[in-house]
Design a protein around this motif. Structure first.
Motif, short mmCIF file in Angstrom:
data_model
loop_
_atom_site.label_atom_id
_atom_site.label_comp_id
_atom_site.label_asym_id
_atom_site.label_seq_id
_atom_site.Cartn_x
_atom_site.Cartn_y
_atom_site.Cartn_z
N LYS A 6 39.66 26.77 51.08
CA LYS A 6 39.07 25.67 51.85
C LYS A 6 39.37 24.32 51.21
O LYS A 6 39.42 23.30 51.88
CB LYS A 6 37.56 25.87 51.96
N ASN A 7 39.54 24.33 49.89
CA ASN A 7 39.78 23.09 49.15
C ASN A 7 41.20 23.08 48.59
O ASN A 7 42.03 23.88 48.98
CB ASN A 7 38.72 22.94 48.05
N ASP A 8 41.47 22.16 47.65
CA ASP A 8 42.82 21.98 47.13
C ASP A 8 43.34 23.23 46.43
O ASP A 8 42.58 23.95 45.76
CB ASP A 8 42.85 20.80 46.16
N TYR A 9 44.64 23.46 46.56
CA TYR A 9 45.26 24.64 45.97
C TYR A 9 46.74 24.34 45.70
O TYR A 9 47.28 23.33 46.16
CB TYR A 9 45.13 25.85 46.88
N ILE A 10 47.37 25.24 44.96
CA ILE A 10 48.82 25.20 44.79
C ILE A 10 49.38 26.52 45.33
O ILE A 10 48.69 27.53 45.37
CB ILE A 10 49.25 25.01 43.32
N THR A 11 50.64 26.48 45.76
CA THR A 11 51.28 27.67 46.33
C THR A 11 52.40 28.13 45.41
O THR A 11 53.32 27.37 45.10
CB THR A 11 51.84 27.36 47.73
N LEU A 12 52.30 29.40 44.97
CA LEU A 12 53.30 29.95 44.06
C LEU A 12 54.48 30.55 44.80
O LEU A 12 55.60 30.58 44.29
CB LEU A 12 52.66 31.01 43.16
N GLY A 13 54.27 31.08 46.01
CA GLY A 13 55.35 31.72 46.75
C GLY A 13 54.80 32.50 47.93
O GLY A 13 53.71 32.20 48.44
N GLY A 14 55.56 33.50 48.36
CA GLY A 14 55.15 34.33 49.50
C GLY A 14 55.08 35.79 49.13
O GLY A 14 55.75 36.25 48.20
N ALA A 15 54.29 36.57 49.88
CA ALA A 15 54.05 37.98 49.55
C ALA A 15 55.24 38.85 49.94
O ALA A 15 55.96 38.58 50.92
CB ALA A 15 52.78 38.46 50.24
N LEU A 16 55.41 39.93 49.18
CA LEU A 16 56.44 40.94 49.43
C LEU A 16 55.79 42.26 49.79
O LEU A 16 54.74 42.63 49.24
CB LEU A 16 57.30 41.15 48.17
N LEU A 17 56.42 42.99 50.69
CA LEU A 17 56.00 44.35 51.02
C LEU A 17 57.25 45.20 51.15
O LEU A 17 58.17 44.87 51.92
CB LEU A 17 55.19 44.38 52.31
N ASN A 18 57.29 46.29 50.38
CA ASN A 18 58.48 47.16 50.37
C ASN A 18 59.75 46.39 50.06
O ASN A 18 60.82 46.64 50.62
CB ASN A 18 58.62 47.90 51.71
N GLY A 19 59.61 45.40 49.19
CA GLY A 19 60.77 44.63 48.75
C GLY A 19 61.21 43.55 49.69
O GLY A 19 62.19 42.85 49.40
N GLU A 20 60.52 43.35 50.81
CA GLU A 20 60.89 42.34 51.79
C GLU A 20 59.83 41.23 51.84
O GLU A 20 58.63 41.51 51.79
CB GLU A 20 61.03 42.97 53.18
N ALA A 21 60.31 39.98 51.95
CA ALA A 21 59.38 38.85 52.07
C ALA A 21 58.73 38.87 53.45
O ALA A 21 59.43 39.02 54.46
CB ALA A 21 60.12 37.54 51.85
#
Length: 508
Positions: A17-32
């Protein structure tokens, strides 16, 4: 397994809801999986963390991304750069097809940018010189650094008390050594009268510990001008937090100096920073690369002290992140304090490696989407398992994350580029000159010299008095002659001889 269900699972766990940083995106079975972003709320970044993984799995780039995102949020960073491969964050990177595809896969925009950087040093490296005084450490910290027993620590406390009572500054190691020697030599009676007897054997043992610390380069660390921790908290005119890079490439074989500095820094930050409460964002984030160097050769007392400070310092708005190859490098008491864990791939070359991987997997939340122990060996470069604390302080779901690419250069600066940054640094000019004010060494040396001079004057006066007295009195030989010539026997003999001589002359 449904990707929609997985997306909902991740987005629910990492929504903020408040400020954040984004590290990346989730992977499932090796796929983004598009639009499943791994967001870390600024509110919980001061709850510390761990970045681990085998060599070559992308830890340095993860730290770079993390630091960039913090800087963009106006949060300064202190990075302990052991290997010397972090300096490129000062200049913009280069976009290529690989980076474009990665960001398209995780649906995150990409641009290149450099960040405000300050280089710091504990040794003769170029940069802002970091120093601290013995007095700032205090008797307890100083004793723990030296790994002293209770009796030796008591003597250290007496040394500090003596200097405090007599307004004698303890600035550097030569000051402390001078007072230590004075306590069992010229000042022995003074110390015994005020504080009790101090054993020469005890001071000798302490002195040997100090010499050991000197051999690791601590002579350059203890002194003035002391570094002001407020200089770590700066933002530039654009509102970007400064990334302070402590260059430690020549400290790897000096773990005691590194531990000493870390304890000093953390203690000073804790003492000087006000309580933040629930401020919603950290004041400073510290990354400690090759963190095992702090703990491998640190004493039990030193480890306990670091653990205690780590528990308390988060209330001051300070986040501490340990970077190492394996989580088992970090003591369990410290590991239990870490809220954010970023685990890059581990390699299972031996039976011990497999045991370590199994143990590492047990430190992460259970997941229906991953076989953690197995998947840890399959993660690619720039991929990592992530779990954090959400805004309520609850652990987030375990997620395999495809890390975003750094915006800055993914390589080191040239020597010329480093020289240019240092030449333009205001802090380098502020701290470059070592100050050697009058302190314990000079004060006690002058005191000893004055006492010796006074003793020489007194000896000279006594010698002169004796000489004057002797000049007015006959010497021992003269006294013996006088005694002989004035004796009755001598006088009668002389008169006898004279009588015979005079009588003989009359007969003639």
């Amino acid at each position: 397994m449904s990707t929609n269900k997985f997306s909902d699972y991740i987005n629910s766990g990492y929504s903020c809801k408040n400020d954040y940083i984004t590290l990346g995106g989730a992977l499932l079975n090796g796929e983004a999986i598009p639009n499943t972003h791994i967001n870390i709320p600024l509110k919980t970044i001061n709850r510390h963390g761990l970045i681990a993984g085998a060599t070559g799995t992308g830890k340095t780039k993860t730290i770079q991304v993390f630091s960039e995102q913090l800087s963009l949020a106006g949060i300064p960073v202190l990075m302990m750069d052991i290997k010397g491969d972090f300096s490129g964050i000062a200049v913009p990177g280069t976009e290529n097809d690989f980076i474009k595809k990665r960001h398209q896969d995780i649906v995150l925009p990409y641009s290149t940018q450099g960040f405000p950087v300050e280089f710091l040093t504990l040794s003769e490296e170029k940069g802002v010189r970091l120093r601290a005084t013995i007095t700032e450490f205090g008797p307890i910290f100083f004793s723990r650094i030296l790994d002293l027993n209770d009796i030796q620590s008591g003597v250290v406390a007496v040394i500090f008390k003596y200097c405090d009572d007599h307004k004698i500054p303890l600035i550097d190691l030569k000051d402390f050594k001078k007072v230590l020697q004075y306590a069992t030599d010229q000042g022995k009676k003074e110390f015994e009268a005020e504080y009790g007897r101090i054993s020469a054997a005890t001071t000798g043992a302490i002195l040997r510990k100090i010499i050991e610390l000197e051999h690791q380069g601590a002579t350059t660390f203890f002194g003035e001008l002391s570094f002001d921790i407020e200089d770590l908290m700066r933002v530039n005119q654009e509102g970007l937090g400064y990334i302070n890079i402590l260059r430690l490439t020549d400290i790897q074989d000096k773990p005691k100096l590194f531990s000493t500095f870390m304890l000093s820094l953390l203690a000073e930050v804790y003492q000087k920073m006000p309580e933040q409460g629930d401020s919603g964002r950290p004041e400073l984030v510290i990354f400690i690369d090759e963190a095992h160097l702090i703990f491998d050769q640190a004493t039990k007392a030193l480890q306990d002290q670091i653990e205690t400070i780590i528990k308390l310092i988060r209330s001051k708005g300070i986040g501490i992140y340990f970077i190492t190859q394996n989580p088992t490098d970090i003591p369990a008491g410290v590991l239990s304090q870490l809220g954010l864990k970023i685990q890059h791939a581990l390699r299972a070359f031996t039976a011990n490696d497999r045991k370590a991987i199994k143990l590492t997997a047990e430190n992460y939340p259970l997941s229906d989407y991953y076989k953690t122990a197995e998947d840890l060996t399959k993660l690619g470069t720039g991929e990592a398992f992530v779990t954090a604390l959400n805004e309520k302080g609850i652990p987030t779901p375990l997620a395999a994350c495809l890390m975003r690419s750094p915006m800055s250069r993914m390589d080191i600066l040239t020597n010329q580029e480093i020289d240019l940054l240092i030449a333009n640094s205001k802090l380098v000019k502020k701290y470059e000159q070592a100050i050697d004010n009058e302190s314990a060494y000079e004060i006690l040396t002058a005191k000893i010299e004055a006492a010796e001079s006074e003793n020489e004057k007194n000896s000279a006066k006594k010698s002169n008095k004796a000489s004057t007295k002797n000049s007015d009195q006959p010497s021992a030989t003269q006294k013996a002659i006088i005694k002989t010539v004035t004796s009755a026997t001598f006088i009668r003999g002389v008169f006898g001889i004279l009588s015979k001589v005079l009588g003989g002359s009359k007969k003639k």
